[in-house]
Design a protein around this motif. Structure first.
Motif, PDB file in Angstrom:
ATOM      1  N   ASN A 107     103.722  70.862  52.937  1.00  0.00           N
ATOM      2  CA  ASN A 107     104.432  71.384  54.110  1.00  0.00           C
ATOM      3  C   ASN A 107     105.944  71.357  53.895  1.00  0.00           C
ATOM      4  O   ASN A 107     106.659  72.271  54.327  1.00  0.00           O
ATOM      5  CB  ASN A 107     104.060  70.572  55.345  1.00  0.00           C
ATOM      6  CG  ASN A 107     104.722  71.096  56.607  1.00  0.00           C
ATOM      7  OD1 ASN A 107     104.489  72.227  57.028  1.00  0.00           O
ATOM      8  ND2 ASN A 107     105.571  70.269  57.213  1.00  0.00           N
ATOM      9  N   ARG A 143      95.228  71.320  46.136  1.00  0.00           N
ATOM     10  CA  ARG A 143      94.725  70.307  47.071  1.00  0.00           C
ATOM     11  C   ARG A 143      93.452  69.652  46.567  1.00  0.00           C
ATOM     12  O   ARG A 143      93.199  68.467  46.818  1.00  0.00           O
ATOM     13  CB  ARG A 143      94.479  70.949  48.442  1.00  0.00           C
ATOM     14  CG  ARG A 143      94.275  69.955  49.578  1.00  0.00           C
ATOM     15  CD  ARG A 143      94.240  70.698  50.917  1.00  0.00           C
ATOM     16  NE  ARG A 143      94.301  69.789  52.046  1.00  0.00           N
ATOM     17  CZ  ARG A 143      93.239  69.290  52.668  1.00  0.00           C
ATOM     18  NH1 ARG A 143      92.020  69.628  52.255  1.00  0.00           N
ATOM     19  NH2 ARG A 143      93.386  68.473  53.713  1.00  0.00           N
ATOM     20  N   ASP A 188      99.083  67.284  51.945  1.00  0.00           N
ATOM     21  CA  ASP A 188      99.442  68.253  52.986  1.00  0.00           C
ATOM     22  C   ASP A 188     100.870  68.034  53.476  1.00  0.00           C
ATOM     23  O   ASP A 188     101.604  69.005  53.747  1.00  0.00           O
ATOM     24  CB  ASP A 188      98.468  68.142  54.163  1.00  0.00           C
ATOM     25  CG  ASP A 188      97.058  68.595  53.802  1.00  0.00           C
ATOM     26  OD1 ASP A 188      96.903  69.312  52.789  1.00  0.00           O
ATOM     27  OD2 ASP A 188      96.116  68.211  54.525  1.00  0.00           O
TER      28      ASP A 188
END
Length: 498
Positions: free
Chosen positions: A298, A316, A294
């Motif tokens: 980002n 993911r 994550d």
């Protein structure tokens, strides 16, 4: 393990250390040989565990994590007799009749906090000098590489008693409790925020630390570099272990003229290394967990830079982040912190001066790299920037040289190990001056009552450093120095004015 059990563990190790056994030369050698036997007999179990945690090929892990440790063990065994012996230092005229020397004392109980990215190597590499220097050790492997942590505990408990070497598992609560105990040295590899917590805990007991913290390792690619070789070496170092290497290139600095040629070659190298379907290529590793996935995703979502290459889409469910090359700037969010992943920003500059200014505008990194044929460019990087280490015309390879120190500076850490530097790090250099009972009159001016004559006599002794001439140190045996000292003493006694 309850907190009182940590206290008992530390106390048991300190009691064992106080027997003098771990610091004995015989025990050090035996412990190192036992560690080598562990690697040879049970290394495969450790390698398999790493594959489960990071999806890294066993052959890569064996070469990167185990073989380097075996070489370090051999280097220590070859040199321990010399390193543990007293080191005699130069004399001056005032110490001609004395024996000044340095004796290396083992420190005691060491806490080793290891990371998840190279979860075996970064236990073994500091462990060699820790036990080779005569200490006991408590190892806390990272809970993020849980399979490897389990394997380390199983394997090490087969070969070592806990009073000498113990493995403790757990997460933040367990580490917090461990840090409440008093140690004689703490070793930590990881992030700067956690390092600050460790330093705060260590400060309560004035415990020395060795911190290896990474940072944004820059790569300068000059216009005169061999781009084909440069890109291949750069691509290997950046995307090895999916970019999760403390010494990995974090960003590239190059000129507008060189950038397109470099990107073209890097793209070519990535296809050669990992094929057209990178996600399904067994040579490409994975991000350690979803939290780090994550964080990296980002960065990709918030960057203002132009994506020059992206080898697939992030997934993911598989912790897959593809290789990404970004045309970036210093103001981009991706340049704020260490990336620690497979994303490579490229910063465009006018010349070497701007490249060096860029590096100097950031915190000091664990390593800096430059690709160039120009000795002047190399010299400027070495003199005008500060970093833990430097490799010229390659990346990370200075770490492989066992006669060079490995460690950071500033925000990238402090303390160092590898070879003799590791031995020095985990021992205390005790200053020793051995004197005889003779010739006391040479320094009798120190004794009260103080008189003008004695004050002048002490001034002659303390007011000037008189080094022995190099010819004396080089060509005359120690016996001649002793005789010369006695003669000087007789002369001083005969003509002294106090």
């Amino acid at each position: 393990m309850a907190s009182n059990q940590y206290t008992k563990l530390v106390e048991s190790q300190r009691a064992y250390f106080d027997t003098g056994e771990p610091a004995s030369l015989a025990h050090r050698k035996k412990a190192l040989l036992t560690l080598k036997k562990l690697i040879e007999n049970d290394g495969a179990e450790l390698v398999d565990a790493v594959e489960k945690d990071l999806r890294r090929l066993p052959g890569v892990t064996k070469n990167l994590e185990l073989n380097a440790a075996k070489v370090e063990i051999d280097y220590f065994l070859e040199n321990l007799d010399e390193w543990t012996a007293p080191h005699y230092v130069d004399k001056t005229l005032n110490t001609l009749l004395d024996t000044p020397m340095v004796v290396s004392d083992a420190k005691g109980v060491v806490l080793l906090l290891s990371p998840w990215n190279y979860p075996v190597n970064l236990v073994l590499m500091p462990l060699v000098p820790i036990i080779g220097s005569g200490n006991t050790v408590i190892i806390k492997p990272s809970e993020l590489s849980s399979n490897t942590a389990d394997a380390i505990e199983r394997v090490f408990s087969k070969y070592f008693d806990k009073e000498f070497l113990a493995v403790v598992q757990g997460g933040i609560p367990e580490t917090t409790e461990l840090l409440k105990e008093r140690y004689d040295h703490i070793v930590y590899t990881g992030s700067t925020p956690v390092a600050k917590i460790i330093l705060a805990a260590a400060a309560k007991h004035i415990t020395p630390c060795t911190l290896e913290l990474g940072g944004k390792c820059p790569v300068i690619v000059c216009d005169d570099a061999d781009i084909e070789v440069t890109s291949k070496r750069l691509a290997w170092g950046k995307w090895l272990n999916c970019g999760q290497t403390c010494l990995a290139p974090d960003y590239v600095i190059t000129t507008e003229a060189t950038k397109p040629k470099l990107v073209k070659e890097l793209t070519k190298n990535l296809h050669e290394f990992y094929g057209s379907d990178i996600r399904n290529n067994i040579d490409y590793s994975r991000i350690i967990n979803e939290r780090h996935f994550d964080r990296l995703e980002n960065l990709l979502n918030t960057t203002n830079g132009e994506i020059l290459f992206q080898g697939g889409n992030p997934d993911r469910s598989d912790n897959f982040i593809p290789p990404v090359i970004i045309d970036s700037s210093l103001e981009d969010p991706i340049m704020a912190d260490e990336i620690f992943g497979p994303i490579l920003p490229i910063i465009t500059v006018q010349d070497i001066s701007e490249a060096i200014a860029t590096i100097r505008s950031m915190e000091k990194p664990l390593a800096a790299y430059i690709f160039t044929r120009s000795d002047k460019n190399i010299d400027r990087l070495l003199k005008e920037t500060s970093s833990g280490g430097v490799t010229v015309n390659d990346v990370m390879f200075h770490m492989t040289v066992d006669t060079l120190p490995f460690g950071g500076v500033g925000h990238s850490g402090f303390g160092r190990y590898r070879g003799k530097f590791g031995f020095t790090e985990f021992t205390h250099p005790k200053a020793v001056l051995k004197r005889g009972f003779f010739a006391d009159s040479l320094t009798s001016a120190r004794y009260p009552p103080l008189t003008p004559a004695k004050e002048k006599g002490m001034a002659r002794i303390t007011g000037k450093r008189i080094a022995l001439p190099k010819t004396v140190k080089t060509y005359l045996p120690w016996l001649s120095c002793l005789i010369a000292g006695v003669v000087i003493g007789i002369v001083i006694q005969k003509y002294k004015t106090f």
